[in-house]
Structure formats: structure tokens, C-alpha cells
Design a protein around this motif. Structure first.
Motif, short mmCIF file in Angstrom:
data_model
loop_
_atom_site.label_atom_id
_atom_site.label_comp_id
_atom_site.label_asym_id
_atom_site.label_seq_id
_atom_site.Cartn_x
_atom_site.Cartn_y
_atom_site.Cartn_z
N HIS A 95 58.86 25.56 14.90
CA HIS A 95 58.05 25.99 16.04
C HIS A 95 58.83 26.94 16.94
O HIS A 95 58.28 27.94 17.43
CB HIS A 95 57.58 24.77 16.85
N SER A 96 60.11 26.66 17.17
CA SER A 96 60.93 27.52 17.99
C SER A 96 61.08 28.90 17.37
O SER A 96 60.95 29.93 18.06
CB SER A 96 62.32 26.88 18.20
N LEU A 97 61.35 28.94 16.08
CA LEU A 97 61.51 30.21 15.38
C LEU A 97 60.22 31.02 15.42
O LEU A 97 60.23 32.23 15.72
CB LEU A 97 61.93 29.95 13.94
N ILE A 157 68.46 23.17 21.12
CA ILE A 157 69.21 24.19 21.84
C ILE A 157 68.45 25.51 21.91
O ILE A 157 68.36 26.15 22.98
CB ILE A 157 70.59 24.41 21.19
N LYS A 158 67.91 25.97 20.80
CA LYS A 158 67.23 27.27 20.78
C LYS A 158 66.05 27.29 21.74
O LYS A 158 65.86 28.23 22.52
CB LYS A 158 66.76 27.59 19.36
N ALA A 159 65.24 26.24 21.70
CA ALA A 159 64.07 26.18 22.56
C ALA A 159 64.47 26.04 24.03
O ALA A 159 63.82 26.61 24.92
CB ALA A 159 63.16 25.03 22.14
N LEU A 160 65.54 25.31 24.29
CA LEU A 160 66.02 25.18 25.66
C LEU A 160 66.49 26.52 26.22
O LEU A 160 66.24 26.84 27.38
CB LEU A 160 67.17 24.16 25.72
N ILE A 161 67.18 27.30 25.39
CA ILE A 161 67.62 28.62 25.83
C ILE A 161 66.42 29.52 26.08
O ILE A 161 66.39 30.31 27.03
CB ILE A 161 68.59 29.24 24.81
N ALA A 218 58.59 38.90 9.26
CA ALA A 218 59.24 37.69 9.77
C ALA A 218 58.20 36.63 10.12
O ALA A 218 58.37 35.44 9.83
CB ALA A 218 60.09 38.02 11.00
N ARG A 219 57.11 37.08 10.72
CA ARG A 219 56.04 36.16 11.11
C ARG A 219 55.42 35.49 9.89
O ARG A 219 55.17 34.28 9.90
CB ARG A 219 54.97 36.92 11.89
N THR A 220 55.19 36.26 8.84
CA THR A 220 54.60 35.69 7.62
C THR A 220 55.49 34.60 7.04
O THR A 220 55.03 33.52 6.67
CB THR A 220 54.38 36.80 6.58
N ALA A 221 56.79 34.88 6.99
CA ALA A 221 57.73 33.89 6.47
C ALA A 221 57.81 32.68 7.40
O ALA A 221 57.89 31.53 6.94
CB ALA A 221 59.11 34.52 6.29
N ALA A 222 57.79 32.92 8.70
CA ALA A 222 57.87 31.81 9.66
C ALA A 222 56.64 30.92 9.57
O ALA A 222 56.74 29.69 9.74
CB ALA A 222 58.03 32.36 11.08
N GLU A 223 55.48 31.50 9.33
CA GLU A 223 54.26 30.70 9.16
C GLU A 223 54.38 29.80 7.94
O GLU A 223 53.98 28.62 7.98
CB GLU A 223 53.06 31.63 9.03
N ALA A 251 62.77 34.68 7.13
CA ALA A 251 62.15 34.96 8.42
C ALA A 251 63.18 35.47 9.42
O ALA A 251 62.94 36.46 10.14
CB ALA A 251 61.48 33.69 8.96
N ILE A 252 64.33 34.83 9.48
CA ILE A 252 65.37 35.24 10.42
C ILE A 252 65.92 36.61 10.07
O ILE A 252 66.22 37.43 10.94
CB ILE A 252 66.50 34.19 10.46
N THR A 253 66.04 36.88 8.77
CA THR A 253 66.57 38.18 8.33
C THR A 253 65.66 39.32 8.77
O THR A 253 66.13 40.34 9.29
CB THR A 253 66.74 38.18 6.81
#
Length: 285
Positions: free
Chosen positions: A153-155, A194-198, A136-141, A85-87
Motif C-alpha cells: 500500500h505504501s509503495l 517507516i516508509k509510510a511514516l516518512i 511502475a503503477r502496473t507492477a505495484a497493482e 515497480a521500484i525500478t
């Protein structure tokens, strides 16, 4: 980073849009003392996208080799899906980015003058970006189903947020609330994530005040994040860029330029930071 408004949308929705789509924030890695195999595999692609060091054929090649490494070196299914997903997310960010410093300076001028309806023209590879984000969305799901926690959830929220203005107005209206909901859920599950806070701080820093922006609250949150522990290169770039944009939105150009200079130390080739700096320097003459 991209900022656009298309069509006539409700003001409440526009606030959400600025919260999600008008930010530097990327789906960041778990940087620090413990860096997973997946994160280390994807890191070269991440840095190349941030630093604008590679042409499209090279980025495509690096993206493909990253996927091959993920398939061959990561045995845990959930970690492999997250890395995938990140890639694809970073490939989308490559295509979504403003291409040159000159165009970034023109973009900054339009933003400074409140010409939000004109900003869409700075997207040059919307179709390619949307194709990458869709994968990316498909992998994140899939990752969210396997590991329904703050990280997933953040990703997922970040990927959706970047997709908002690559489609039509109806798609933006349907994606936007979902993106914000996932960022909110991430913080409910882990208030120190951290990610969600940013992402939340960027919502406050990048949004015009009429759409919910609050630079002072953004700065307070960024400071809290910095105090929370060791920051990796990407996090520092995004935080310093957030400080810069908070100042820019208030017209505090000298302060903004200082922060953009600090951010550029992390990724010297980054077109966003370099273009904003050049615009601020030129505007001060």
C-alpha cells in the motif's frame, strides 16, 4: 522532488496535493540489518538517481540492466514484481527531477514567494516520467494483489502521489485521493511502517500551512522515526531533507541550511539539496 499546482482546484484537494506531490519521499527500501536480494539489486539505480551522477543514456542502461538482474536472480514472484515497480519508479524520479542547481534555486525563489502556479514550468521531461510511473503503477497493482500489506500500500500510494501533476487536472483529482488513501491504509496496517511514516511526516513538512502543513508536528514525527531504529542512507536523506523543508516553510533559513547540509552528506550530488542550499546562502547575503 517536485511541487506544482495546475488550474483551479479545491483547497481540500490542494492540501492533499502538497501532502503527496510536494515531498522528497521516495519508495524506500527495507534497509538495515536485513537487505533483500531485490533491494540490493535496485540500490545502484536508486543511488544514481538521488546523487544525479549519471546522464540519461547511462541511467537508461542501468535501469535496463537492473530489470535483467531482477528477472534472472529473483525467484519469488511477489519480490520480483515489487522490485520491478521500484525500478520503474526510480526511472520516473530521474525524469521528474529538476535538472540543475540554478533551476532549483529559481524554483526555491518561486516557492518562497508563493508562486505555485509557475512551478509547473520546472518539469522538463513530463512525458518520459509519466511513462515510467505508469509501468511502475502496473507492477505495484500486481504486487498489491499478491501481497496486500503495508509495504504494498505504501509503495502504490507513493507512485500515485508522484503521478499527480504529470497529467491534467482531471487526472490529478482522480489520482490524489487514491494515493493518500493507500498511505493511510499502510499506517493502519502497520503504524510503525517507516516508509509510510516518512510520507506522513513529509505531508506535514512540505505543505504550506494554508494547505494543511504543520512543521512542528512534522519534526515530532521525524524524531519518532529516528528513534525507532537504524536508518538507511535514503531514509536519512529524506528525514533530514524533511527537517530542512519544515524550517524553510517557516522562514527559518539558517536552520534549513544546516539540515540541507546534513542531507547532502548522504548524497553530495543531489540537485535538490544543493540548489536549496545555494538559494539559502545567496538569500542570506
Amino acid at each position: 522532488m517536485q511541487r506544482t499546482i495546475r488550474g483551479t482546484l479545491p483547497l481540500g484537494f490542494l492540501g492533499l496535493v502538497f501532502a503527496l506531490n510536494l515531498s522528497l519521499t521516495a519508495a524506500q527500501f527495507a534497509e538495515g540489518d536485513e537487505i533483500s536480494t531485490a533491494d540490493s539489486i535496485v540500490a545502484p539505480l536508486r543511488d544514481a538517481v538521488y546523487n544525479h551522477t549519471l546522464a540519461e543514456p547511462e541511467i537508461r542502461s542501468l535501469h535496463q540492466s537492473t530489470l535483467i538482474r531482477i528477472a534472472g536472480e529473483i525467484t519469488a514472484e511477489s519480490e520480483a514484481i515489487r522490485a520491478e515497480a521500484i525500478t520503474y519508479y526510480y526511472l520516473g524520479r530521474y525524469y521528474q527531477a529538476i535538472k540543475t542547481r540554478e533551476k532549483m534555486m529559481a524554483y526555491a525563489e518561486d516557492l518562497r514567494n508563493g508562486k505555485y502556479l509557475t512551478l509547473r514550468k520546472y518539469y522538463e521531461d513530463r512525458i518520459a516520467a509519466l511513462e515510467a510511473y505508469t509501468k511502475a503503477r502496473t507492477a505495484a497493482e500486481a504486487y498489491l494483489k499478491l501481497v496486500p500489506g503495508a509495504e504494498s500500500h505504501s509503495l502504490y500510494g507513493e507512485i500515485l502521489g508522484q503521478m499527480i501533476f504529470l497529467g491534467n487536472a482531471f487526472q490529478a483529482l482522480s489520482i490524489g485521493p487514491k494515493a493518500r488513501k493507500h498511505v493511510k491504509t499502510a499506517l493502519e496496517l502497520d503504524p510503525g511502517h517507516i516508509k509510510a511514516l516518512i510520507q506522513e511526516a513529509s505531508r506535514l513538512a512540505y505543505s504550506p500551512s494554508s494547505y494543511g502543513g504543520n512543521p512542528e508536528k512534522a519534526r515530532t514525527l521525524y524524531r519518532e522515526i529516528l528513534r525507532s531504529g537504524e536508518m538507511g542512507r535514503e531514509n536519512i536523506f529524506n528525514i533530514y531533507g524533511g527537517f530542512a523543508m519544515a524550517a524553510f516553510m517557516e522562514g527559518r533559513d539558517e536552520e534549513a541550511a544546516s539540515w540541507f547540509s546534513e542531507a547532502s552528506l548522504q548524497y553530495p550530488g543531489n540537485v535538490f539539496a544543493a540548489g536549496m542550499l545555494e538559494y539559502l546562502w545567496e538569500d542570506s547575503l
